[in-house]
Design an enzyme around this catalytic site. Structure first.
Site, PDB file in Angstrom:
ATOM      1  CG  ASN A   1       3.067  -4.668   2.150  1.00 22.95           C
ATOM      2  OD1 ASN A   1       2.596  -5.334   3.074  1.00 22.95           O
ATOM      3  ND2 ASN A   1       2.570  -3.489   1.784  1.00 22.95           N
TER       4      ASN A   1
ATOM      5  CE  LYS B   1      -0.129  -3.754  -0.519  1.00 26.46           C
ATOM      6  NZ  LYS B   1      -0.729  -2.757  -1.386  1.00 26.46           N
TER       7      LYS B   1
ATOM      8  CG  HIS C   1       1.774   0.693   2.884  1.00 27.35           C
ATOM      9  ND1 HIS C   1       0.526   0.881   2.353  1.00 27.35           N
ATOM     10  CD2 HIS C   1       2.495   0.026   1.956  1.00 27.35           C
ATOM     11  CE1 HIS C   1       0.493   0.336   1.137  1.00 27.35           C
ATOM     12  NE2 HIS C   1       1.672  -0.197   0.874  1.00 27.35           N
TER      13      HIS C   1
ATOM     14  CD  GLU D   1      -2.531  -0.688   0.992  1.00 27.90           C
ATOM     15  OE1 GLU D   1      -2.197  -1.597   1.768  1.00 27.90           O
ATOM     16  OE2 GLU D   1      -2.374  -0.753  -0.248  1.00 27.90           O
TER      17      GLU D   1
ATOM     18  CD  GLU E   1       4.922   1.221  -1.475  1.00 24.28           C
ATOM     19  OE1 GLU E   1       5.053   0.127  -2.041  1.00 24.28           O
ATOM     20  OE2 GLU E   1       4.203   1.380  -0.484  1.00 24.28           O
TER      21      GLU E   1
ATOM     22  N   GLY F   1      -1.283  -1.287  -6.364  1.00 27.18           N
ATOM     23  CA  GLY F   1      -2.362  -2.243  -6.589  1.00 27.18           C
ATOM     24  C   GLY F   1      -3.227  -1.917  -7.797  1.00 27.18           C
TER      25      GLY F   1
ATOM     26  CB  SER G   1       1.812  -1.890 -10.263  1.00 26.94           C
ATOM     27  OG  SER G   1       0.524  -1.610  -9.728  1.00 26.94           O
TER      28      SER G   1
HETATM   29  P1  PGA Z   1       1.497  -3.463  -5.199  1.00 29.35           P
HETATM   30  O1  PGA Z   1       1.659  -2.883  -3.706  1.00 29.35           O
HETATM   31  O2  PGA Z   1       2.853  -4.030  -5.568  1.00 29.35           O
HETATM   32  O3  PGA Z   1       0.442  -4.514  -5.075  1.00 29.35           O
HETATM   33  O4  PGA Z   1       1.119  -2.327  -6.058  1.00 29.35           O
HETATM   34  C1  PGA Z   1       2.828  -2.241  -3.299  1.00 29.35           C
HETATM   35  C2  PGA Z   1       2.690  -1.791  -1.872  1.00 29.35           C
HETATM   36  O5  PGA Z   1       1.593  -1.336  -1.488  1.00 29.35           O
HETATM   37  O6  PGA Z   1       3.649  -1.865  -1.082  1.00 29.35           O
END
Ligand code: PGA
Length: 249
Positions: free
Chosen positions: A14, A16, A100, A102, A171, A177, A213
């Site tokens: 992803n 982003k 997601h 976010e 997640e 993140g 992460s």
């Molecule tokens: P990250 O993000 O691996 O940077 O923690 C995962 C995600 O939001 O899909």
């Protein structure tokens, strides 16, 4: 063969809101160069909308598939700024993320809307990757299963035929993140809960990915868990070598 072995591993990057054409070109070239060494794993990237054409052109025939990070629930019409599932399939997208964290947190997406987006994707022949996960406060309050069940409810209500064509991604919001990964055991417990919900619907073989992460250094221990079928990878998917090492873990 146990059921873990019958579900092919899936690792999705992803990106982003990262990238530009030149950086994407070297990332995509790096993935194409390294993918022949990756075995028994489906590999995909979910890129920003403007780069779908670039992903299509670079990845076609490589064995790596691509998709988007969001989709409108509407088929077409006066919805300024929205992108339909039909438009995604015009770029041969195989995947789209739905819900997601976010999107849920920063854009107010509800559980119901996420289910509607998943339907829009399926109607266009695209696999929705439905993301669920609890916040730190919810986890500390012992509400993880309850939150996941609430988020999944409108999705599961679509029935076995629809859900059987989806992917679920767990997640935990507190792990995205932050560098703070769930331990393999913590993640497995939630994945087992999600699996039981899927089994209750008669679709226990739906793939359930872990995200938050994930790096090459922790992917192997996560993938060793019986109900973790792969990963949704943010930050570490922006480096070809690291991303390929996750897929190979
Ligand atoms: P990250 O993000 O691996 O940077 O923690 C995962 C995600 O939001 O899909």
């Amino acid at each position: 063969m146990n059921s873990h072995q019958t579900r092919k591993r899936l690792v999705i990057g992803n990106w982003k809101m990262h990238g530009h054409q030149a950086a994407n070109a070297s990332l995509l070239d790096g993935l194409c160069a390294g993918v022949p060494a990756v075995q028994d794993c489906d590999l995909a990237v979910c890129v920003p909308f403007p780069y779908l054409g670039q992903a299509h052109a670079s990845l076609q025939g490589s064995g790596i598939t691509w998709g988007a990070q969001d989709v409108s629930k509407h088929e077409q019409g006066a919805f300024t700024g929205e992108v339909s599932a039909g438009m995604l399939s015009d770029f041969a997208c195989q995947w789209v993320l739905a819900g997601h964290s976010e999107r849920r947190t920063l854009h107010g997406e509800t559980d119901q809307l996420v289910a509607e987006k998943a339907v829009a994707a399926l109607n266009a022949g695209i696999t929705p990757v439905v993301c669920v996960g609890e916040t730190l406060a919810e986890q500390e309050a012992g509400q993880t299963d309850q939150v996941i069940a609430r988020q999944l409810a409108p999705v599961l209500a679509l029935g076995a035929q629809q859900v059987g064509k989806m992917v679920i991604a767990y997640e935990p919001v507190w792990a995205i993140g932050t560098g703070r990964t769930a331990t393999p055991e913590q993640a497995q417990a939630v994945h087992a809960f999600i699996r039981s919900q899927l089994a209750g619907l008669g679709v226990p073989e739906v793939r359930v990915l872990y995200g938050g992460s994930v790096k090459a250094s922790n992917a192997g221990s996560l993938f060793a868990m019986s109900d973790i079928d792969g990963a949704l990878v943010g930050g570490a998917s922006l480096m070809a070598e690291e991303f390929l090492r996750i897929a190979a873990a």
